[in-house]
Design a protein around this motif. Sequence first.
Motif, PDB file in Angstrom:
ATOM      1  N   LYS A 155       3.551   0.101  -0.854  1.00 55.04           N
ATOM      2  CA  LYS A 155       4.951  -0.321  -0.917  1.00 55.04           C
ATOM      3  C   LYS A 155       5.075  -1.804  -1.281  1.00 55.04           C
ATOM      4  O   LYS A 155       5.992  -2.221  -1.982  1.00 55.04           O
ATOM      5  N   LYS A 156       4.091  -2.595  -0.816  1.00 47.49           N
ATOM      6  CA  LYS A 156       4.141  -4.038  -1.047  1.00 47.49           C
ATOM      7  C   LYS A 156       3.545  -4.423  -2.413  1.00 47.49           C
ATOM      8  O   LYS A 156       4.140  -5.215  -3.158  1.00 47.49           O
ATOM      9  N   SER A 157       2.373  -3.843  -2.746  1.00 46.11           N
ATOM     10  CA  SER A 157       1.614  -4.327  -3.908  1.00 46.11           C
ATOM     11  C   SER A 157       1.684  -3.436  -5.141  1.00 46.11           C
ATOM     12  O   SER A 157       1.277  -3.851  -6.225  1.00 46.11           O
ATOM     13  N   TYR A 158       2.145  -2.194  -4.976  1.00 41.26           N
ATOM     14  CA  TYR A 158       2.176  -1.259  -6.117  1.00 41.26           C
ATOM     15  C   TYR A 158       3.567  -0.638  -6.207  1.00 41.26           C
ATOM     16  O   TYR A 158       3.738   0.567  -6.063  1.00 41.26           O
ATOM     17  N   ARG A 159       4.551  -1.496  -6.471  1.00 37.87           N
ATOM     18  CA  ARG A 159       5.942  -1.053  -6.409  1.00 37.87           C
ATOM     19  C   ARG A 159       6.320  -0.144  -7.574  1.00 37.87           C
ATOM     20  O   ARG A 159       7.409   0.424  -7.606  1.00 37.87           O
ATOM     21  N   HIS A 160       5.399   0.019  -8.534  1.00 38.61           N
ATOM     22  CA  HIS A 160       5.668   0.933  -9.652  1.00 38.61           C
ATOM     23  C   HIS A 160       5.399   2.391  -9.276  1.00 38.61           C
ATOM     24  O   HIS A 160       5.668   3.294 -10.062  1.00 38.61           O
ATOM     25  N   VAL A 161       4.880   2.623  -8.052  1.00 36.89           N
ATOM     26  CA  VAL A 161       4.699   4.002  -7.566  1.00 36.89           C
ATOM     27  C   VAL A 161       6.074   4.565  -7.194  1.00 36.89           C
ATOM     28  O   VAL A 161       6.895   3.879  -6.584  1.00 36.89           O
ATOM     29  N   ASP A 162       6.330   5.815  -7.558  1.00 37.34           N
ATOM     30  CA  ASP A 162       7.655   6.425  -7.348  1.00 37.34           C
ATOM     31  C   ASP A 162       7.739   7.333  -6.136  1.00 37.34           C
ATOM     32  O   ASP A 162       8.802   7.482  -5.537  1.00 37.34           O
ATOM     33  N   LEU A 163       6.615   7.959  -5.793  1.00 41.66           N
ATOM     34  CA  LEU A 163       6.674   9.030  -4.800  1.00 41.66           C
ATOM     35  C   LEU A 163       5.396   9.040  -3.961  1.00 41.66           C
ATOM     36  O   LEU A 163       4.289   9.023  -4.504  1.00 41.66           O
ATOM     37  N   ILE A 164       5.553   9.029  -2.635  1.00 46.06           N
ATOM     38  CA  ILE A 164       4.406   9.068  -1.718  1.00 46.06           C
ATOM     39  C   ILE A 164       4.659  10.160  -0.687  1.00 46.06           C
ATOM     40  O   ILE A 164       5.703  10.170  -0.018  1.00 46.06           O
ATOM     41  N   PHE A 165       3.709  11.107  -0.578  1.00 42.51           N
ATOM     42  CA  PHE A 165       3.780  12.103   0.491  1.00 42.51           C
ATOM     43  C   PHE A 165       2.356  12.429   0.943  1.00 42.51           C
ATOM     44  O   PHE A 165       1.387  11.998   0.319  1.00 42.51           O
ATOM     45  N   GLY A 166       2.222  13.160   2.044  1.00 47.42           N
ATOM     46  CA  GLY A 166       0.908  13.315   2.658  1.00 47.42           C
ATOM     47  C   GLY A 166       0.296  14.690   2.515  1.00 47.42           C
ATOM     48  O   GLY A 166       0.550  15.416   1.552  1.00 47.42           O
ATOM     49  N   THR A 167      -0.494  15.082   3.502  1.00 48.33           N
ATOM     50  CA  THR A 167      -1.215  16.362   3.452  1.00 48.33           C
ATOM     51  C   THR A 167      -0.396  17.508   4.042  1.00 48.33           C
ATOM     52  O   THR A 167      -0.682  18.669   3.775  1.00 48.33           O
ATOM     53  N   HIS A 168       0.616  17.165   4.844  1.00 51.16           N
ATOM     54  CA  HIS A 168       1.309  18.208   5.615  1.00 51.16           C
ATOM     55  C   HIS A 168       2.541  18.785   4.922  1.00 51.16           C
ATOM     56  O   HIS A 168       3.058  19.812   5.358  1.00 51.16           O
ATOM     57  N   ASN A 169       3.020  18.129   3.866  1.00 56.68           N
ATOM     58  CA  ASN A 169       4.289  18.572   3.280  1.00 56.68           C
ATOM     59  C   ASN A 169       4.220  18.689   1.768  1.00 56.68           C
ATOM     60  O   ASN A 169       5.188  18.384   1.059  1.00 56.68           O
ATOM     61  N   ILE A 170       3.090  19.163   1.245  1.00 58.18           N
ATOM     62  CA  ILE A 170       2.983  19.322  -0.217  1.00 58.18           C
ATOM     63  C   ILE A 170       4.001  20.340  -0.743  1.00 58.18           C
ATOM     64  O   ILE A 170       4.400  20.274  -1.903  1.00 58.18           O
TER      65      ILE A 170
END
Length: 455
Positions: free
Chosen positions: A109-124
């Motif tokens: 969130k701080k260093s790679y603000r060009h990422v659009d979407l983050i989710f984990g292992t439990h809610n694919i």
Amino acid sequence: MAKARDYVKRKSAELGRPMTFFTQTFGCQMNARDSEKLLGILKEAGYEEGTDENSDFVLYNTCTVRENANLKVYGRLGYLSGVKRKNPDMMIALCGCMMQEPEVVAKIKKSYRHVDLIFGTHNIFKLAELLYERFMEKKMVVDVWEGTNEIVEELPIERKYPFKSGVNIMFGCNNFCSYCIVPYVRGRERSREPEDIIKEIEGLVADGVVEVMLLGQNVNSYGKNLEQPITFAELLRRVEKIEGLERIRFMTSHPKDLSDELIETMKNSKKICSHLHLPLQSGSSEILKRMNRKYSKEQYLALVEKLRAAMPDISLTTDIIVGFPGETEEDFEETMDVVRKVRYDSAFTFIYSKRTGTPAAAMPNQVPEDVVKNRFDRLLKEVQDIAAEVVKRHEGTVQKVLVEEIDTHEAGFVTGRLSNNTVVHFAGDASLIGKIVDVSLDEAKGFYYMGSLVK
């Protein structure tokens, strides 16, 4: 899904071409299976599969077992920053085990603000919903669940191979080996209902699948947390009854939970492959105790004896870690002793990698790098020398081979796999892919065979 599909359709019309996606999977077979589900969702949402990271939607399904895996992902994100500047409409998504670590998400969130979407292992299963949220909000969407008891069935899946497939039978891990981050990022053990597993496999077989790989962090503890408990051996017996299914594989088996019932079921089966992956990790009982593996060297060897007594021809493979904190030369020699006694068909050998967030990372007596490297090299040579002898045992025989793909090294050849998981290369064409054929094993070449089709 319908809303995401409508958006992709409109955007494709604007661009005058189909929107494309590219996925890259890091890590284990559980991740690979998750990626097949993610790929299925993306195709259902209207994307077409691209060939590289210049696609409109790039998804990394991450692994965090070793810190090097994290560094690899950060490196790819740095590269994608430049790609995205040239294509502002491009979207970048991250999911998987690495995203279950709060400090990783904070760093992105701080260093790679060009990422659009983050989710984990439990809610694919929420990918389409999260996609649509990102389409509408035009800002980074983060949706990481700390844990879940939920198992979502019947997700769309895009399989890598039409003739074989992984099938999750459970999720999570309760073992807490001191070097391993998996229980923290995959959560506690959750078993699927046997009826759901059977239904999925029956559907796969109807679609041309002849081999399944039953997947779990520890398949031997399958079924313990169900309302109506069932053993893994009983599940295997039910799977065996599915008509049209030719081969059954499974991984991973924790030695502490491998039952006599399972050995008996494997011995009597006509479909379970004659291969068992049985992670050792260390041959020293003292190191195994520090690893929290819950078995000793003697118990492991006794288990191997039982397996070999029931199935003399079984192929055994393993995982071994070299240089665990506090490992002495004597401890290492205990590992070498097990390798010589068991005589594995192959072994995945790893240099211990300190994993932040695990108990082992804080242990004293971390082994010097030069000592670890020396031990690793010695172990690797021993494993390879023994495997070259062991694999030879079928040389000159005719065996059943499932043909998997065109050989990438030898023109006019195909590559297949024996029941015991050994690879075979022989002359053939694409019409053989997905078929089980008789092959003469003409020459053993270390870890694989050169053979010829028996017509």
